[in-house]
Design an enzyme around this catalytic site. Structure first.
Site, PDB file in Angstrom:
ATOM      1  CE  LYS A 126      55.210  14.752 -27.387  1.00 13.81           C
ATOM      2  NZ  LYS A 126      54.824  12.988 -26.753  1.00 13.81           N
ATOM      3  CE  LYS A 129      45.446  10.298 -28.632  1.00  9.42           C
ATOM      4  NZ  LYS A 129      46.316  11.523 -27.914  1.00  9.42           N
ATOM      5  CE  LYS A 164      56.220   6.416 -26.903  1.00  5.33           C
ATOM      6  NZ  LYS A 164      55.881   7.728 -25.965  1.00  5.33           N
ATOM      7  CB  SER A 210      45.164   8.464 -25.189  1.00  7.13           C
ATOM      8  OG  SER A 210      45.799   9.922 -23.909  1.00  7.13           O
TER       9      SER A 210
HETATM   10  P1  NAD Z   1      56.147  16.978 -16.192  1.00  7.80           P
HETATM   11  O1  NAD Z   1      56.789  18.555 -16.618  1.00  7.80           O
HETATM   12  O2  NAD Z   1      55.004  16.468 -15.671  1.00  7.80           O
HETATM   13  O3  NAD Z   1      57.394  16.734 -14.766  1.00  7.80           O
HETATM   14  C1  NAD Z   1      59.257  16.769 -15.823  1.00  7.80           C
HETATM   15  C2  NAD Z   1      59.458  16.352 -14.340  1.00  7.80           C
HETATM   16  O4  NAD Z   1      60.633  16.690 -14.446  1.00  7.80           O
HETATM   17  C3  NAD Z   1      59.524  17.554 -13.173  1.00  7.80           C
HETATM   18  O5  NAD Z   1      59.366  17.110 -11.745  1.00  7.80           O
HETATM   19  C4  NAD Z   1      60.489  18.130 -14.234  1.00  7.80           C
HETATM   20  O6  NAD Z   1      61.200  19.042 -12.700  1.00  7.80           O
HETATM   21  C5  NAD Z   1      61.760  17.175 -14.107  1.00  7.80           C
HETATM   22  N1  NAD Z   1      62.404  17.872 -15.059  1.00  7.80           N
HETATM   23  C6  NAD Z   1      62.792  18.579 -16.119  1.00  7.80           C
HETATM   24  N2  NAD Z   1      63.743  19.196 -16.385  1.00  7.80           N
HETATM   25  C7  NAD Z   1      64.715  18.180 -15.727  1.00  7.80           C
HETATM   26  C8  NAD Z   1      66.467  17.604 -15.536  1.00  7.80           C
HETATM   27  N3  NAD Z   1      66.840  17.925 -16.090  1.00  7.80           N
HETATM   28  N4  NAD Z   1      66.278  16.808 -14.198  1.00  7.80           N
HETATM   29  C9  NAD Z   1      65.966  17.118 -13.693  1.00  7.80           C
HETATM   30  N5  NAD Z   1      63.997  16.622 -13.888  1.00  7.80           N
HETATM   31  C10 NAD Z   1      64.199  17.054 -14.661  1.00  7.80           C
HETATM   32  O7  NAD Z   1      56.323  15.755 -17.591  1.00  7.80           O
HETATM   33  P2  NAD Z   1      55.383  14.564 -17.483  1.00  7.80           P
HETATM   34  O8  NAD Z   1      54.364  14.459 -18.306  1.00  7.80           O
HETATM   35  O9  NAD Z   1      56.035  13.686 -16.114  1.00  7.80           O
HETATM   36  O10 NAD Z   1      56.733  13.833 -19.228  1.00  7.80           O
HETATM   37  C11 NAD Z   1      57.971  13.285 -18.075  1.00  7.80           C
HETATM   38  C12 NAD Z   1      58.431  12.293 -19.583  1.00  7.80           C
HETATM   39  O11 NAD Z   1      57.811  11.716 -19.440  1.00  7.80           O
HETATM   40  C13 NAD Z   1      58.654  13.446 -20.573  1.00  7.80           C
HETATM   41  O12 NAD Z   1      60.144  12.737 -21.244  1.00  7.80           O
HETATM   42  C14 NAD Z   1      57.661  12.799 -21.772  1.00  7.80           C
HETATM   43  O13 NAD Z   1      57.327  13.492 -23.012  1.00  7.80           O
HETATM   44  C15 NAD Z   1      57.022  11.132 -21.139  1.00  7.80           C
HETATM   45  N6  NAD Z   1      56.003  11.256 -21.217  1.00  7.80           N
HETATM   46  C16 NAD Z   1      55.321  11.638 -20.465  1.00  7.80           C
HETATM   47  C17 NAD Z   1      53.711  11.219 -20.484  1.00  7.80           C
HETATM   48  C18 NAD Z   1      52.312  11.346 -20.121  1.00  7.80           C
HETATM   49  O14 NAD Z   1      51.382  11.023 -19.819  1.00  7.80           O
HETATM   50  N7  NAD Z   1      52.725  12.880 -19.793  1.00  7.80           N
HETATM   51  C19 NAD Z   1      53.804   9.811 -21.453  1.00  7.80           C
HETATM   52  C20 NAD Z   1      55.103   9.615 -22.411  1.00  7.80           C
HETATM   53  C21 NAD Z   1      56.090   9.745 -21.939  1.00  7.80           C
END
Ligand code: NAD
Length: 431
Positions: free
Chosen positions: A104, A68, A92, A356
């Site tokens: 992933k 997953k 996790k 999920s």
């Molecule tokens: P996203 O693409 O929706 O958002 C990422 C954000 O980070 C955007 O606002 C982008 O502009 C910003 N960003 C990118 N580079 C940056 C930098 N150098 N400095 C500051 N900001 C920066 O992604 P997301 O889904 O919100 O994921 C964010 C984190 O959370 C990732 O590490 C992802 O693996 C983790 N995550 C996401 C989910 C999910 O359900 N989407 C679940 C678990 C973990």
């Protein structure tokens, strides 16, 4: 040459192994990914030219259930990064006691440069390339950085076309009309909010007196900022890839979110304007945001944001890792010396994979839950595993990160043993 992300991630496993009585066979197995696939995806571009994109899918471990994990679209995507993300997913899912292993995927590209049609062809091409490697009982996809429910809908549709049967269970985070779950869009943020609400009162950090800075204003950072703001916390800074904004009085998060969502839709599906364009607040860099003198820092963007090079500058007293892998192991040591408490990614951001799982269960049963049912079940799981992790940290006098790995490792070790290891057969007799 700097150390690989995976080598750094593996150090957390080594640390936790000291406290866990799992067999040597099981611990050895967990040091290696089960399977890695690297694919080339040919895409016809709008101008008629052909472009080849590099994609990956890694199934790290599937002892406790199908793989997953999300799919990331980003220029920095590499096999090393995808493998590390799959490794974190494994722990996790075990930590939250979900019947899944860890996986992933990702494609190396800047998605903001593609049109919506190009993005759709690429997403469908990715599924064509990995179709034999995934499936509702094998490996299940989800959104991650720069992928969203629209992309998940294309992927599920393409997989169903290939299999000649509707297969909603192969992808989670789909649109509601394609079998998505209520609450999945905000699940990671909601889960993180439940963890923070369970932890912060232990330090007498009441909402009105607690200042918070959030790095990353995307699918997770933005709704988390909103939830914290609604609960009365003072969110004083937020940022995105262009930079950040700061206000000592606290930011009006709903108006910032409105500003960003009004400007979405450039090129394909991504937001055009940065939070920095909201001029009534002080503009700060991402480096300045990380070093703000706040109670709580929430990295919610990408990995490797707090490293050996900038950890000494961190002034927040508590860090909740919403992004995957935002703190390196070298930074962990420096933060520990400064008595800064870190709450780890595999616990804090597990709300996304938990809902999920709920989506996958609903797809298989055909019975769909209300938002209230989803959030009640999510809260129950997040709070219970947070409290157990807290007790393990106290019992062994270890960090919350090591405690979270210990907790996940115990479940993984048991499952690996049950499938048959040397110790299992030496120690147990059949009646
Ligand atoms: P996203 O693409 O929706 O958002 C990422 C954000 O980070 C955007 O606002 C982008 O502009 C910003 N960003 C990118 N580079 C940056 C930098 N150098 N400095 C500051 N900001 C920066 O992604 P997301 O889904 O919100 O994921 C964010 C984190 O959370 C990732 O590490 C992802 O693996 C983790 N995550 C996401 C989910 C999910 O359900 N989407 C679940 C678990 C973990």
């Amino acid at each position: 040459m700097s150390e690989s992300l995976f080598a750094d991630a593996s150090k957390r496993l080594e640390q936790a192994l000291k406290y866990v009585a799992i067999s040597e066979d099981a611990s050895t197995r967990l040091k290696y990914p089960k399977a890695s696939l690297s694919v080339s995806i040919p895409v016809r571009m709008d101008d008629g030219s052909l472009r080849i994109f590099q994609g990956y899918r890694v199934r790290y471990d599937d002892t406790r259930g199908p793989g997953k994990g999300g799919v990331r679209y980003h220029p920095s995507v590499s096999l090393d990064e995808v493998q590390s993300l799959a490794f974190w997913m494994t722990f996790k899912c075990a930590l939250l006691n979900l019947p899944f292993g860890g996986a992933k995927g990702g494609i190396t590209l800047n998605p903001k440069e593609l049109s919506k049609q190009e993005l759709e062809r690429l997403s469908r091409g990715y599924i064509e390339a990995i179709a034999d490697f995934i499936g509702p009982d094998v490996d299940i996809l989800a959104p991650d950085v720069y992928t969203n429910e629209m992309v998940m809908g294309w992927m599920m549709d393409q997989y169903s076309i290939i299999r000649r049967q509707i297969s909603p269970g192969v992808v989670t985070g789909k649109p509601l009309t394609m079998g998505g779950s209520q609450g999945r869009d905000a699940a990671t943020a909601t889960g993180a909010f439940y963890v923070m609400n369970a932890i912060l009162p232990k330090f007498e950090l009441l909402p009105a007196k607690t200042t918070i800075a959030i790095q990353g204003f995307g699918k997770v950072g933005a709704p988390l900022a909103q939830l914290l703001c609604q609960a009365g916390y003072k969110v004083v800074a937020v940022s995105d890839s262009q930079g950040g904004i700061y206000s000592a009085k606290g930011l009006a998060i709903p108006s910032i979110q409105q500003y960003k969502s009004d400007r979405s839709g450039i090129k394909a599906i991504y937001c055009k304007d940065s939070v920095c364009n909201i001029v009534e607040h002080d503009i700060i860099s991402n480096a300045e945001l990380l070093a703000l003198d706040v109670d709580v820092l929430v990295p919610a963007a990408l990995e490797n944001q707090i490293t050996g090079a900038n950890a000494a500058e961190i002034k927040a007293k508590y860090i909740f890792e919403v992004a995957n892998g935002p703190i390196t192991s070298a930074a962990d040591q420096i933060l520990a010396e400064k008595e800064i408490m870190v709450f780890p990614d595999i616990l804090v951001n597990a709300g996304g994979v938990t809902v999920s799982y709920f989506e996958w269960v609903q797809n298989r049963s055909g019975l769909y839950w209300t938002l209230q049912e989803v959030n009640e079940r999510l809260k129950e799981k997040m709070v219970a595993e947070t409290e157990t992790t807290w007790s393990i940290a106290e019992k062994f006098s270890v960090s919350m990160r090591t405690a979270a790995y210990i907790h996940g490792l115990n479940r993984l070790g048991e499952a690996l043993d049950a499938k048959g290891t040397r110790d299992y057969y030496n120690n147990k007799s059949f009646v």
